[in-house]
Design a protein around this motif. Sequence first.
Motif, PDB file in Angstrom:
ATOM      1  N   LEU A 150     -12.192   5.640  -6.596  1.00  0.00           N
ATOM      2  CA  LEU A 150     -11.807   7.011  -6.957  1.00  0.00           C
ATOM      3  C   LEU A 150     -12.496   7.444  -8.249  1.00  0.00           C
ATOM      4  O   LEU A 150     -12.897   8.593  -8.397  1.00  0.00           O
ATOM      5  CB  LEU A 150     -10.294   7.125  -7.111  1.00  0.00           C
ATOM      6  N   ARG A 151     -12.630   6.513  -9.173  1.00  0.00           N
ATOM      7  CA  ARG A 151     -13.356   6.834 -10.415  1.00  0.00           C
ATOM      8  C   ARG A 151     -14.818   7.179 -10.106  1.00  0.00           C
ATOM      9  O   ARG A 151     -15.357   8.139 -10.637  1.00  0.00           O
ATOM     10  CB  ARG A 151     -13.320   5.654 -11.380  1.00  0.00           C
ATOM     11  N   GLU A 152     -15.421   6.380  -9.250  1.00  0.00           N
ATOM     12  CA  GLU A 152     -16.817   6.667  -8.874  1.00  0.00           C
ATOM     13  C   GLU A 152     -16.915   8.027  -8.197  1.00  0.00           C
ATOM     14  O   GLU A 152     -17.817   8.811  -8.458  1.00  0.00           O
ATOM     15  CB  GLU A 152     -17.352   5.592  -7.926  1.00  0.00           C
ATOM     16  N   LEU A 153     -15.957   8.283  -7.322  1.00  0.00           N
ATOM     17  CA  LEU A 153     -15.950   9.547  -6.595  1.00  0.00           C
ATOM     18  C   LEU A 153     -15.839  10.721  -7.562  1.00  0.00           C
ATOM     19  O   LEU A 153     -16.512  11.737  -7.422  1.00  0.00           O
ATOM     20  CB  LEU A 153     -14.779   9.553  -5.604  1.00  0.00           C
ATOM     21  N   ARG A 154     -14.969  10.552  -8.553  1.00  0.00           N
ATOM     22  CA  ARG A 154     -14.805  11.612  -9.540  1.00  0.00           C
ATOM     23  C   ARG A 154     -16.129  11.890 -10.260  1.00  0.00           C
ATOM     24  O   ARG A 154     -16.523  13.037 -10.438  1.00  0.00           O
ATOM     25  CB  ARG A 154     -13.731  11.204 -10.544  1.00  0.00           C
ATOM     26  N   GLU A 155     -16.826  10.837 -10.634  1.00  0.00           N
ATOM     27  CA  GLU A 155     -18.102  11.021 -11.326  1.00  0.00           C
ATOM     28  C   GLU A 155     -19.121  11.725 -10.437  1.00  0.00           C
ATOM     29  O   GLU A 155     -19.833  12.617 -10.882  1.00  0.00           O
ATOM     30  CB  GLU A 155     -18.679   9.676 -11.732  1.00  0.00           C
ATOM     31  N   LEU A 156     -19.162  11.293  -9.176  1.00  0.00           N
ATOM     32  CA  LEU A 156     -20.095  11.931  -8.243  1.00  0.00           C
ATOM     33  C   LEU A 156     -19.791  13.415  -8.124  1.00  0.00           C
ATOM     34  O   LEU A 156     -20.691  14.253  -8.083  1.00  0.00           O
ATOM     35  CB  LEU A 156     -19.984  11.291  -6.860  1.00  0.00           C
ATOM     36  N   GLN A 157     -18.505  13.742  -8.088  1.00  0.00           N
ATOM     37  CA  GLN A 157     -18.132  15.146  -7.952  1.00  0.00           C
ATOM     38  C   GLN A 157     -18.499  15.943  -9.183  1.00  0.00           C
ATOM     39  O   GLN A 157     -18.946  17.080  -9.091  1.00  0.00           O
ATOM     40  CB  GLN A 157     -16.638  15.267  -7.695  1.00  0.00           C
ATOM     41  N   ALA A 197      -9.143  11.984  -0.955  1.00  0.00           N
ATOM     42  CA  ALA A 197      -9.577  11.245  -2.152  1.00  0.00           C
ATOM     43  C   ALA A 197     -10.318  12.140  -3.132  1.00  0.00           C
ATOM     44  O   ALA A 197     -10.214  11.975  -4.340  1.00  0.00           O
ATOM     45  CB  ALA A 197     -10.459  10.071  -1.741  1.00  0.00           C
ATOM     46  N   SER A 249      -9.129  12.582  -6.956  1.00  0.00           N
ATOM     47  CA  SER A 249      -9.962  12.054  -8.033  1.00  0.00           C
ATOM     48  C   SER A 249     -10.237  13.086  -9.118  1.00  0.00           C
ATOM     49  O   SER A 249     -10.768  12.745 -10.168  1.00  0.00           O
ATOM     50  CB  SER A 249     -11.282  11.520  -7.470  1.00  0.00           C
ATOM     51  N   ILE A 250      -9.867  14.330  -8.876  1.00  0.00           N
ATOM     52  CA  ILE A 250     -10.118  15.366  -9.864  1.00  0.00           C
ATOM     53  C   ILE A 250      -9.100  15.332 -11.010  1.00  0.00           C
ATOM     54  O   ILE A 250      -9.329  15.847 -12.096  1.00  0.00           O
ATOM     55  CB  ILE A 250     -10.149  16.748  -9.156  1.00  0.00           C
ATOM     56  N   LEU A 294      -7.483   8.562 -14.849  1.00  0.00           N
ATOM     57  CA  LEU A 294      -8.837   8.560 -14.298  1.00  0.00           C
ATOM     58  C   LEU A 294      -9.847   8.939 -15.365  1.00  0.00           C
ATOM     59  O   LEU A 294     -10.860   8.292 -15.529  1.00  0.00           O
ATOM     60  CB  LEU A 294      -8.941   9.511 -13.111  1.00  0.00           C
ATOM     61  N   ALA A 296     -21.037   5.043 -13.172  1.00  0.00           N
ATOM     62  CA  ALA A 296     -20.860   4.242 -11.958  1.00  0.00           C
ATOM     63  C   ALA A 296     -21.247   5.044 -10.719  1.00  0.00           C
ATOM     64  O   ALA A 296     -21.805   4.506  -9.768  1.00  0.00           O
ATOM     65  CB  ALA A 296     -19.415   3.774 -11.849  1.00  0.00           C
ATOM     66  N   GLY A 297     -20.955   6.346 -10.763  1.00  0.00           N
ATOM     67  CA  GLY A 297     -21.259   7.188  -9.606  1.00  0.00           C
ATOM     68  C   GLY A 297     -22.741   7.207  -9.300  1.00  0.00           C
ATOM     69  O   GLY A 297     -23.164   7.021  -8.166  1.00  0.00           O
ATOM     70  N   ILE A 298     -23.531   7.387 -10.346  1.00  0.00           N
ATOM     71  CA  ILE A 298     -24.983   7.389 -10.190  1.00  0.00           C
ATOM     72  C   ILE A 298     -25.464   6.032  -9.716  1.00  0.00           C
ATOM     73  O   ILE A 298     -26.325   5.915  -8.846  1.00  0.00           O
ATOM     74  CB  ILE A 298     -25.647   7.713 -11.549  1.00  0.00           C
TER      75      ILE A 298
END
Lengths: 172, 246
Positions: free
Chosen positions: A122-129, B204, B208-209, B227, B234-236
Amino acid sequence: MRDVILSLLAKEPAHGYELRQRLAKALGPAGGALNPGQVYVTLSRLERAGLVQATEVPQPSHPDKKVYELTASGRERVEAWLSDVSWSKVAPLEFHLKLVVAATTRLADPVALVDAQRLELLRELRELQELALREPPDSDGALLLEGASLRLQADIRWLEVCERRLLDKESR
Amino acid sequence: MSRVIEARGLLRRYPAAGSPIRAVDGVDLVVEAGETVSVMGPSGCGKSTLLHLLGGLERPDGGELYLDGRRVDRLSESQWAILRRRAIGFVFQAFHLVDELTSVENVELPALLLGVARPRARRRAMELLERLGVAERAGHLPDRLSGGERQRVAVARALVNQPLVVLADEPTGNLDSRATGDILRLFGELREARQTLLVVTHDARVASIADRLLTMRDGAIVAQTRLGAGTSAAGILAVLADLGEG
């Protein structure tokens, strides 16, 4: 990485800096996060492998710049790469194994593993968003981030399936 | 910081064959002003019931509930009706717009019910529709709008009385991917504007927001995590993982 660099040279020859700009445009923020050194290392490997050839172009008042272009075998490799249908990371095998090991050895609580993993995703998803919101919606970079986001969502959904299975077992 | 919502030992039972089901089973929860909180959990974990209790749509069978420091779990239905109008904005999965009213009329309705003068209510409603990008739909009935537009009108309605807290129950449950993206963007803006928001969701992306994520299971909150804005990239890295080495 080799195929990425090769494919970006397919349109026309480029020097290193141009190539990095193409990379940034094609991949968006993901391209920007790449180490520039990696591009040059990859280029010299490709040159040694005979897939790319470099020409020194003299510049007035600047050091010569190297322009890279595909060789015939480089072009063949790009064509083969385009029609290759292999697909990476199909199943979350490693996490699955962790669950099996946790359940059989009791070294860890499988439900807690699922919870911790879900939070991480979920943390990764948040960053991607957050990244996606900053990209122009129609850009190539945004499209790539959308793909990454959909994969993460699928993984998170699978974790929910794992959770349900574990809880059903517990209550039986 | 002030506590917009505080629940202590909140309990809700539903009658069932054998023993009653504890839909919400002793929940302790504090939501601070300006915080965005998401609640996730499997179907039937009690997350929607919790939202109904917090918004006074259902009464608890036990425990205490405070809204902005005031105890509210023993209020009468008519007291709750006023409180809801003044202090709470609801967003539901099925939009719940009034079919006979246009978009702008739907949005201004809660303001009119609160006694705001008609021109002022209209002005506020139009400002919100503008902000949410549906101003050109102001004169349309809900059945002329897409799902995403309906939900944006519903969010405008939820905000019209400048509520203490917005409670959203599966706000993207009926939306396609693109409309979900619009709602995500909108919730991101509400978060930046420090609008207190609690959202119950399966999605999700929506979860995640939030600043803080609660996980529910069998009527109880089993995990709480902040969060926060990540700096680990990490996303990248997740995107690049497939690129591999030279």
